[in-house]
Design an enzyme around this catalytic site. Sequence first.
Site, PDB file in Angstrom:
ATOM      1  N   THR A  41      -4.910  11.351 -14.341  1.00 40.57           N
ATOM      2  CA  THR A  41      -3.774  11.173 -13.395  1.00 40.57           C
ATOM      3  C   THR A  41      -2.517  10.950 -14.113  1.00 40.57           C
ATOM      4  O   THR A  41      -1.495  11.315 -13.443  1.00 40.57           O
ATOM      5  CB  THR A  41      -4.424  10.028 -12.377  1.00 40.57           C
ATOM      6  OG1 THR A  41      -3.320  10.259 -11.044  1.00 40.57           O
ATOM      7  CG2 THR A  41      -4.483   8.952 -12.920  1.00 40.57           C
TER       8      THR A  41
ATOM      9  N   ASP B  26       4.153   6.336 -13.777  1.00 35.70           N
ATOM     10  CA  ASP B  26       4.149   6.012 -12.129  1.00 35.70           C
ATOM     11  C   ASP B  26       5.728   5.774 -12.035  1.00 35.70           C
ATOM     12  O   ASP B  26       6.051   4.888 -12.457  1.00 35.70           O
ATOM     13  CB  ASP B  26       3.393   4.557 -12.245  1.00 35.70           C
ATOM     14  CG  ASP B  26       3.240   3.868 -10.888  1.00 35.70           C
ATOM     15  OD1 ASP B  26       3.913   4.260  -9.868  1.00 35.70           O
ATOM     16  OD2 ASP B  26       2.287   3.072 -10.778  1.00 35.70           O
TER      17      ASP B  26
ATOM     18  N   HIS C 251       0.902  -1.112  -0.066  1.00 39.02           N
ATOM     19  CA  HIS C 251      -0.068  -0.150  -0.187  1.00 39.02           C
ATOM     20  C   HIS C 251       0.880   1.178   0.079  1.00 39.02           C
ATOM     21  O   HIS C 251       1.633   1.584   1.003  1.00 39.02           O
ATOM     22  CB  HIS C 251      -0.968   0.134   1.270  1.00 39.02           C
ATOM     23  CG  HIS C 251      -1.984   1.199   1.125  1.00 39.02           C
ATOM     24  ND1 HIS C 251      -3.170   0.835   0.563  1.00 39.02           N
ATOM     25  CD2 HIS C 251      -1.832   2.438   1.745  1.00 39.02           C
ATOM     26  CE1 HIS C 251      -3.874   2.152   0.693  1.00 39.02           C
ATOM     27  NE2 HIS C 251      -3.055   3.034   1.296  1.00 39.02           N
ATOM     28  N   SER C 252       0.905   2.164  -1.000  1.00 42.38           N
ATOM     29  CA  SER C 252       1.604   3.254  -0.993  1.00 42.38           C
ATOM     30  C   SER C 252       0.885   4.524  -0.364  1.00 42.38           C
ATOM     31  O   SER C 252      -0.333   4.526  -0.551  1.00 42.38           O
ATOM     32  CB  SER C 252       1.617   3.707  -2.470  1.00 42.38           C
ATOM     33  OG  SER C 252       2.554   2.782  -3.322  1.00 42.38           O
ATOM     34  N   GLU C 253       1.574   5.013   0.421  1.00 44.71           N
ATOM     35  CA  GLU C 253       1.221   6.102   1.319  1.00 44.71           C
ATOM     36  C   GLU C 253       0.190   7.150   0.534  1.00 44.71           C
ATOM     37  O   GLU C 253       0.613   7.593  -0.583  1.00 44.71           O
ATOM     38  CB  GLU C 253       2.303   6.961   1.811  1.00 44.71           C
ATOM     39  CG  GLU C 253       2.129   8.170   2.770  1.00 44.71           C
ATOM     40  CD  GLU C 253       3.361   8.670   3.270  1.00 44.71           C
ATOM     41  OE1 GLU C 253       3.253   8.807   4.646  1.00 44.71           O
ATOM     42  OE2 GLU C 253       4.276   8.999   2.378  1.00 44.71           O
TER      43      GLU C 253
ATOM     44  N   GLU D 185       4.275   8.579  -1.870  1.00 41.97           N
ATOM     45  CA  GLU D 185       3.070   9.405  -2.288  1.00 41.97           C
ATOM     46  C   GLU D 185       3.148   9.742  -3.559  1.00 41.97           C
ATOM     47  O   GLU D 185       4.080  10.023  -4.260  1.00 41.97           O
ATOM     48  CB  GLU D 185       3.345  10.783  -1.256  1.00 41.97           C
ATOM     49  CG  GLU D 185       2.093  11.676  -1.101  1.00 41.97           C
ATOM     50  CD  GLU D 185       1.057  11.298  -0.196  1.00 41.97           C
ATOM     51  OE1 GLU D 185      -0.205  11.308  -0.856  1.00 41.97           O
ATOM     52  OE2 GLU D 185       1.465  11.035   0.831  1.00 41.97           O
ATOM     53  N   GLY D 186       1.880   9.836  -4.219  1.00 41.97           N
ATOM     54  CA  GLY D 186       1.589  10.499  -5.513  1.00 41.97           C
ATOM     55  C   GLY D 186       2.068   9.351  -6.577  1.00 41.97           C
ATOM     56  O   GLY D 186       2.570   9.784  -7.451  1.00 41.97           O
ATOM     57  N   ARG D 187       2.071   8.110  -6.561  1.00 40.82           N
ATOM     58  CA  ARG D 187       2.846   7.145  -7.173  1.00 40.82           C
ATOM     59  C   ARG D 187       4.143   7.270  -7.463  1.00 40.82           C
ATOM     60  O   ARG D 187       4.987   7.321  -8.456  1.00 40.82           O
ATOM     61  CB  ARG D 187       1.910   7.164  -8.612  1.00 40.82           C
ATOM     62  CG  ARG D 187       0.695   6.411  -8.565  1.00 40.82           C
ATOM     63  CD  ARG D 187       0.077   5.969  -9.861  1.00 40.82           C
ATOM     64  NE  ARG D 187       0.461   6.759 -10.960  1.00 40.82           N
ATOM     65  CZ  ARG D 187      -0.654   8.010 -11.234  1.00 40.82           C
ATOM     66  NH1 ARG D 187      -1.827   7.873 -10.363  1.00 40.82           N
ATOM     67  NH2 ARG D 187      -0.464   8.814 -12.245  1.00 40.82           N
TER      68      ARG D 187
ATOM     69  N   ARG E  83       6.970   4.534  -9.148  1.00 42.75           N
ATOM     70  CA  ARG E  83       6.979   3.508  -7.839  1.00 42.75           C
ATOM     71  C   ARG E  83       7.981   2.529  -8.156  1.00 42.75           C
ATOM     72  O   ARG E  83       7.885   1.784  -9.270  1.00 42.75           O
ATOM     73  CB  ARG E  83       5.818   2.881  -7.195  1.00 42.75           C
ATOM     74  CG  ARG E  83       4.960   3.950  -6.568  1.00 42.75           C
ATOM     75  CD  ARG E  83       3.611   3.773  -6.320  1.00 42.75           C
ATOM     76  NE  ARG E  83       2.490   3.474  -7.395  1.00 42.75           N
ATOM     77  CZ  ARG E  83       1.479   3.128  -7.379  1.00 42.75           C
ATOM     78  NH1 ARG E  83       0.762   2.849  -6.171  1.00 42.75           N
ATOM     79  NH2 ARG E  83       0.802   2.732  -8.306  1.00 42.75           N
TER      80      ARG E  83
END
Length: 231
Positions: A130, A142, A68-70, A108-110, A144
Amino acid sequence: MSERPPAATIRTQLLIPIHFPDGSTTTARVFTFDGLVDGREHLALGLGDRALGAPPADPAAPTLVRLHSECLTGDVFGSYRCDCGPQLHESVQRISAASGFLLYLRQEGRGIGLYAKLDAYALQDAGLDTYEANVSLGYDPDERDYTAAAQMLHALGVSRVALLSNNPDKARQLRRHGVTVARQVPTGVYLSTANARYLRAKAGRGGHTLDITAAERPDDEVVSADEGREA
């Protein structure tokens, strides 16, 4: 081809009670780590029997895991612009029931950070989706990287997972770093008029396994579509 990342080690672990606004509660064994490749302060939450430090009931079964990304706006402030808060709540409940781990990743934010995410929100208000908004700001759609997540799982002794996620990129990256993803377990679809464009972009451009049509409702109430979920 998979390549196991450098080893990380468990730094500390402690029990923390968790309480959600709807009154639901659980207890998590929270782990911190040394040696994570990105230097960020990611956390692993052991839930269910894993909070008690108990071994899995069936060592051969894959461990239920959520990456789970913040998301400060969704996780903390309950924003309906995304589905992060409801996904976090669902994940804690389901992993607590089944036993496993939730990895809370500071991405945060991908991966572009909080301020940049809010800048991207402004661009979305002007008509971009997005992913387009991230690119317009000079970022990848993205950014991440889940190398640290794989390190955390290896440090926890978890090598085979049932991945609680709609995002195929998480599974691809974990496999690349030596974690076996036995299956992906979809989350619910949390749709409102405030996040409909966002969820459609995730499904259409990000390849997320979201059945938006099944969840559509003509009001602002968040709706969870449970089709295809595993208990």
